[in-house]
Design a protein around this motif. Sequence first.
Motif, PDB file in Angstrom:
ATOM      1  N   MET A   1       0.830  -1.180   0.000  1.00 35.31           N
ATOM      2  CA  MET A   1       0.000   0.000   0.000  1.00 35.31           C
ATOM      3  C   MET A   1       0.876   1.247   0.000  1.00 35.31           C
ATOM      4  N   SER A   2       0.352   2.270  -0.612  1.00 34.55           N
ATOM      5  CA  SER A   2       1.112   3.496  -0.708  1.00 34.55           C
ATOM      6  C   SER A   2       0.170   4.687  -0.567  1.00 34.55           C
ATOM      7  N   VAL A   3       0.170   5.312   0.588  1.00 37.38           N
ATOM      8  CA  VAL A   3      -0.649   6.495   0.802  1.00 37.38           C
ATOM      9  C   VAL A   3       0.157   7.700   0.326  1.00 37.38           C
ATOM     10  N   ILE A   4      -0.402   8.375  -0.686  1.00 34.26           N
ATOM     11  CA  ILE A   4       0.306   9.485  -1.325  1.00 34.26           C
ATOM     12  C   ILE A   4      -0.660  10.634  -1.593  1.00 34.26           C
ATOM     13  N   THR A   5      -0.096  11.764  -1.969  1.00 39.01           N
ATOM     14  CA  THR A   5      -0.916  12.927  -2.305  1.00 39.01           C
ATOM     15  C   THR A   5      -1.648  12.695  -3.624  1.00 39.01           C
ATOM     16  N   ILE A   6      -2.686  13.483  -3.837  1.00 43.50           N
ATOM     17  CA  ILE A   6      -3.451  13.398  -5.081  1.00 43.50           C
ATOM     18  C   ILE A   6      -2.548  13.670  -6.284  1.00 43.50           C
ATOM     19  N   SER A   7      -1.706  14.684  -6.178  1.00 44.89           N
ATOM     20  CA  SER A   7      -0.835  15.018  -7.318  1.00 44.89           C
ATOM     21  C   SER A   7       0.143  13.879  -7.624  1.00 44.89           C
ATOM     22  N   LYS A   8       0.659  13.221  -6.601  1.00 51.12           N
ATOM     23  CA  LYS A   8       1.562  12.090  -6.814  1.00 51.12           C
ATOM     24  C   LYS A   8       0.798  10.907  -7.413  1.00 51.12           C
ATOM     25  N   ALA A   9      -0.445  10.735  -6.992  1.00 50.21           N
ATOM     26  CA  ALA A   9      -1.273   9.659  -7.554  1.00 50.21           C
ATOM     27  C   ALA A   9      -1.495   9.885  -9.044  1.00 50.21           C
ATOM     28  N   ILE A  10      -1.812  11.118  -9.425  1.00 48.63           N
ATOM     29  CA  ILE A  10      -1.998  11.443 -10.843  1.00 48.63           C
ATOM     30  C   ILE A  10      -0.718  11.166 -11.620  1.00 48.63           C
ATOM     31  N   GLU A  11       0.409  11.518 -11.033  1.00 47.52           N
ATOM     32  CA  GLU A  11       1.707  11.261 -11.687  1.00 47.52           C
ATOM     33  C   GLU A  11       1.909   9.768 -11.918  1.00 47.52           C
ATOM     34  N   ARG A  12       1.622   8.955 -10.897  1.00 42.73           N
ATOM     35  CA  ARG A  12       1.797   7.503 -11.042  1.00 42.73           C
ATOM     36  C   ARG A  12       0.811   6.917 -12.048  1.00 42.73           C
ATOM     37  N   ILE A  13      -0.436   7.392 -12.007  1.00 42.04           N
ATOM     38  CA  ILE A  13      -1.439   6.908 -12.955  1.00 42.04           C
ATOM     39  C   ILE A  13      -1.020   7.245 -14.379  1.00 42.04           C
ATOM     40  N   SER A  14      -0.460   8.431 -14.581  1.00 42.30           N
ATOM     41  CA  SER A  14      -0.058   8.852 -15.927  1.00 42.30           C
ATOM     42  C   SER A  14       1.041   7.968 -16.507  1.00 42.30           C
ATOM     43  N   GLN A  15       1.723   7.226 -15.662  1.00 44.66           N
ATOM     44  CA  GLN A  15       2.795   6.341 -16.111  1.00 44.66           C
ATOM     45  C   GLN A  15       2.388   4.868 -16.130  1.00 44.66           C
ATOM     46  N   ALA A  16       1.212   4.570 -15.592  1.00 40.49           N
ATOM     47  CA  ALA A  16       0.781   3.166 -15.469  1.00 40.49           C
ATOM     48  C   ALA A  16       0.310   2.622 -16.813  1.00 40.49           C
ATOM     49  N   ASP A  17       0.829   1.484 -17.181  1.00 41.08           N
ATOM     50  CA  ASP A  17       0.434   0.804 -18.405  1.00 41.08           C
ATOM     51  C   ASP A  17      -0.954   0.182 -18.204  1.00 41.08           C
ATOM     52  N   PRO A  18      -1.795   0.162 -19.233  1.00 42.78           N
ATOM     53  CA  PRO A  18      -3.110  -0.466 -19.100  1.00 42.78           C
ATOM     54  C   PRO A  18      -3.058  -1.932 -18.658  1.00 42.78           C
ATOM     55  N   SER A  19      -1.969  -2.626 -18.956  1.00 46.32           N
ATOM     56  CA  SER A  19      -1.845  -4.019 -18.526  1.00 46.32           C
ATOM     57  C   SER A  19      -1.487  -4.144 -17.048  1.00 46.32           C
ATOM     58  N   SER A  20      -1.136  -3.035 -16.414  1.00 46.66           N
ATOM     59  CA  SER A  20      -0.787  -3.030 -14.988  1.00 46.66           C
ATOM     60  C   SER A  20      -1.384  -1.778 -14.327  1.00 46.66           C
ATOM     61  N   PRO A  21      -2.727  -1.725 -14.270  1.00 46.91           N
ATOM     62  CA  PRO A  21      -3.387  -0.527 -13.748  1.00 46.91           C
ATOM     63  C   PRO A  21      -3.229  -0.394 -12.235  1.00 46.91           C
ATOM     64  N   LEU A  22      -3.581   0.778 -11.756  1.00 48.50           N
ATOM     65  CA  LEU A  22      -3.524   1.076 -10.331  1.00 48.50           C
ATOM     66  C   LEU A  22      -4.933   1.240  -9.781  1.00 48.50           C
ATOM     67  N   ALA A  23      -5.167   0.684  -8.610  1.00 49.92           N
ATOM     68  CA  ALA A  23      -6.439   0.876  -7.913  1.00 49.92           C
ATOM     69  C   ALA A  23      -6.237   1.984  -6.887  1.00 49.92           C
ATOM     70  N   VAL A  24      -7.235   2.851  -6.773  1.00 51.74           N
ATOM     71  CA  VAL A  24      -7.130   3.991  -5.874  1.00 51.74           C
ATOM     72  C   VAL A  24      -8.248   3.908  -4.840  1.00 51.74           C
ATOM     73  N   PHE A  25      -7.864   4.104  -3.583  1.00 46.66           N
ATOM     74  CA  PHE A  25      -8.803   4.043  -2.464  1.00 46.66           C
ATOM     75  C   PHE A  25      -8.705   5.322  -1.639  1.00 46.66           C
ATOM     76  N   GLN A  26      -9.822   5.708  -1.042  1.00 47.68           N
ATOM     77  CA  GLN A  26      -9.847   6.855  -0.142  1.00 47.68           C
ATOM     78  C   GLN A  26      -9.041   6.540   1.117  1.00 47.68           C
ATOM     79  N   THR A  27      -8.616   7.594   1.800  1.00 44.79           N
ATOM     80  CA  THR A  27      -8.000   7.454   3.121  1.00 44.79           C
ATOM     81  C   THR A  27      -8.719   8.408   4.069  1.00 44.79           C
ATOM     82  N   GLU A  28      -8.345   8.391   5.312  1.00 45.92           N
ATOM     83  CA  GLU A  28      -8.940   9.309   6.279  1.00 45.92           C
ATOM     84  C   GLU A  28      -8.309  10.697   6.203  1.00 45.92           C
ATOM     85  N   HIS A  29      -7.288  10.834   5.387  1.00 46.11           N
ATOM     86  CA  HIS A  29      -6.587  12.107   5.243  1.00 46.11           C
ATOM     87  C   HIS A  29      -7.043  12.835   3.984  1.00 46.11           C
ATOM     88  N   PRO A  30      -7.545  14.051   4.125  1.00 48.11           N
ATOM     89  CA  PRO A  30      -7.918  14.814   2.923  1.00 48.11           C
ATOM     90  C   PRO A  30      -6.686  14.996   2.026  1.00 48.11           C
TER      91      PRO A  30
END
Length: 81
Positions: A1-30
């Motif tokens: 698991m990797s709790v990260i900022t929204i901007s970092k999540a967008i960065e990682r998603i932008s690099q994720a290949d469709p064959s290896s997608p990322l699942a995103v879950f809410q946290t208790e931290h805004p």
Amino acid sequence: MSVITISKAIERISQADPSSPLAVFQTEHPRRVNVVFANTIWTQKCIARGTWDFLGVFHRENLAEAQQKLDEYVEYMKDAA
């Protein structure tokens, strides 16, 4: 698991290949989300159960959808505060 900022999540998603997608879950931290590989057994079980915190599965080819969903999450967290 990797709790990260929204901007970092967008960065990682932008690099994720469709064959290896990322699942995103809410946290208790805004402005923070939990980003994990979507194809693991644990993640697939969470997705199948329909856990309340699941935001979606994303990769570079659906980046616009990811951005929209994460923007909605930020707005929701503002309203909940």
